[in-house]
Write a protein that holds these residues in place. Structure first.
Motif, PDB file in Angstrom:
ATOM      1  N   TRP A  87       0.826  -1.211   0.000  1.00 48.15           N
ATOM      2  CA  TRP A  87       0.000   0.000   0.000  1.00 48.15           C
ATOM      3  C   TRP A  87       0.858   1.258   0.000  1.00 48.15           C
ATOM      4  CZ3 TRP A  87      -4.330  -1.838  -1.423  1.00 48.15           C
ATOM      5  CH2 TRP A  87      -4.834  -3.019  -0.881  1.00 48.15           C
ATOM      6  N   ILE A  88       0.552   2.164  -0.901  1.00 46.25           N
ATOM      7  CA  ILE A  88       1.221   3.461  -0.985  1.00 46.25           C
ATOM      8  C   ILE A  88       0.143   4.535  -0.950  1.00 46.25           C
ATOM      9  CG2 ILE A  88       2.712   4.952  -2.381  1.00 46.25           C
ATOM     10  CD1 ILE A  88       3.878   2.431  -3.626  1.00 46.25           C
ATOM     11  N   PRO A  95      -4.380  -6.478   9.798  1.00 47.65           N
ATOM     12  CA  PRO A  95      -3.729  -5.238  10.243  1.00 47.65           C
ATOM     13  C   PRO A  95      -2.254  -5.178   9.900  1.00 47.65           C
ATOM     14  CG  PRO A  95      -5.180  -6.070  11.949  1.00 47.65           C
ATOM     15  CD  PRO A  95      -5.136  -7.128  10.876  1.00 47.65           C
ATOM     16  N   GLU A  96      -1.564  -6.339   9.986  1.00 44.47           N
ATOM     17  CA  GLU A  96      -0.122  -6.335   9.724  1.00 44.47           C
ATOM     18  C   GLU A  96       0.212  -6.107   8.255  1.00 44.47           C
ATOM     19  OE1 GLU A  96      -1.369 -10.762  10.032  1.00 44.47           O
ATOM     20  OE2 GLU A  96      -1.936  -8.824  10.901  1.00 44.47           O
ATOM     21  N   VAL A 145       1.023   1.690   5.272  1.00 45.39           N
ATOM     22  CA  VAL A 145       0.997   2.542   4.087  1.00 45.39           C
ATOM     23  C   VAL A 145       2.281   3.368   4.039  1.00 45.39           C
ATOM     24  CG1 VAL A 145      -0.216   4.386   2.872  1.00 45.39           C
ATOM     25  CG2 VAL A 145      -1.522   2.673   4.143  1.00 45.39           C
ATOM     26  N   LEU A 146       3.002   3.274   2.936  1.00 46.93           N
ATOM     27  CA  LEU A 146       4.207   4.069   2.748  1.00 46.93           C
ATOM     28  C   LEU A 146       3.882   5.365   2.016  1.00 46.93           C
ATOM     29  CD1 LEU A 146       7.009   1.589   1.571  1.00 46.93           C
ATOM     30  CD2 LEU A 146       6.670   2.564   3.847  1.00 46.93           C
ATOM     31  N   THR A 184       8.947   7.587   0.141  1.00 43.32           N
ATOM     32  CA  THR A 184       9.684   6.448   0.688  1.00 43.32           C
ATOM     33  C   THR A 184       9.697   5.291  -0.291  1.00 43.32           C
ATOM     34  OG1 THR A 184       9.144   7.069   2.969  1.00 43.32           O
ATOM     35  CG2 THR A 184       9.788   4.788   2.585  1.00 43.32           C
ATOM     36  N   ALA A 185       8.545   5.000  -0.883  1.00 41.66           N
ATOM     37  CA  ALA A 185       8.472   3.918  -1.860  1.00 41.66           C
ATOM     38  C   ALA A 185       9.355   4.205  -3.065  1.00 41.66           C
ATOM     39  CB  ALA A 185       7.027   3.702  -2.296  1.00 41.66           C
ATOM     40  N   ALA A 186       9.363   5.454  -3.534  1.00 44.56           N
ATOM     41  CA  ALA A 186      10.183   5.826  -4.689  1.00 44.56           C
ATOM     42  C   ALA A 186      11.662   5.617  -4.399  1.00 44.56           C
ATOM     43  CB  ALA A 186       9.925   7.281  -5.069  1.00 44.56           C
TER      44      ALA A 186
END
Length: 260
Positions: free
Chosen positions: A188-189, A207-208, A212-213, A217-219
């Motif tokens: 999830w982003i 939940p684990e 969400v990034l 951060t994801a890039a």
């Protein structure tokens, strides 16, 4: 990410979300980037911000679902720079809802953008990248949905499974041409991708698995791992249990069928 200095990059779906973050970081590290998106005003805004910070960026309107539009994008890149060092096929859309409730028009649109968009990008860029001097890299943005079935995301999952399979084939087929291929499978982003569809419902997961990034951060993770030569790029290692569980189910079925 010093390896991006002086490199030429093209990012699709770069007017917002993950694509924007990738384009901005590419330019911040000393590369020149073409910011491609169907949203021309958005692409112009991203480029203006990059240039204001001292970076190099060119906007381009491109509909990845339309092959001639992507050919024009390649014409722009190779006409301006003579090469493309990194093509990042990022553009994507999604919707949430039961597979059988998804209108056929949305099945077609999701597959046209998420899968055929990458086919068009590779077809337009790879032959020219192979002819240019120096190393070249294609990064296809798939999803954890390409490795783990996500109920409620039937069309999206189908498209991303196809992207993973296609990318693994391209990884082998393009290697002799000097083109590396990486597949990014993020979790999830924080982007607006789901709003591309018509459903107001939302998914419910363990939940684990709901971390969400930020796009930034994801890039960073995707660019760093691509530069490190990773063929498969992951931003959410906590999904590894789900991937293993799917693999185990497959292997158990194979063992049962073979009588092992």
């Amino acid at each position: 990410m010093a390896g991006l200095a002086g490199r030429i990059g093209v990012v699709t779906g770069a007017a917002s979300g993950l694509g924007r973050a990738i384009a901005e970081q590419f330019a911040a590290c000393g590369g020149a980037v073409i910011v491609a998106d169907l949203d021309g005003d958005g692409a112009n805004g991203v480029c203006a911000g990059i240039v204001a910070r001292g970076g190099a960026a060119i906007p381009a309107i491109a509909d990845v679902a339309d092959a001639p539009s992507v050919e024009e994008l390649a014409d722009l890149c190779f006409g301006r720079f003579g090469r493309c060092d990194m093509l990042i096929n990022n553009a994507g859309i999604a919707d949430f809802g039961p597979a059988l409730d998804m209108p056929l028009s949305w099945w077609r649109r999701i597959l046209d953008v998420n899968l055929m968009g990458i086919v068009h990008g590779v077809a337009a860029f790879a032959p020219r990248m192979a002819m240019a001097e120096g190393p070249a890299h294609i990064v296809n943005i798939a999803s954890m949905a390409g490795l783990v079935p996500l109920p409620g995301f039937g069309a999206y999952t189908a498209s991303k499974c196809a992207v993973v399979g296609l990318s693994e084939v391209l990884h082998q087929e393009l290697a002799p041409s000097g083109i590396a291929v990486s597949i990014a499978c993020p979790g999830w982003i924080a982007t607006g991708i789901q709003s591309s569809g018509g459903s107001d419902d939302g998914p419910v997961f363990k939940p684990e698995l709901c971390r969400v990034l930020s796009p930034e951060t994801a890039a960073r993770i995707i660019l760093e791992q691509a530069l490190a030569g990773r063929s498969h790029i992951f931003t959410h290692p906590e999904w590894d249990g789900e991937v293993r569980a799917r693999s185990d189910r497959i292997m158990r079925a194979m063992s049962a069928d073979s009588g092992v």
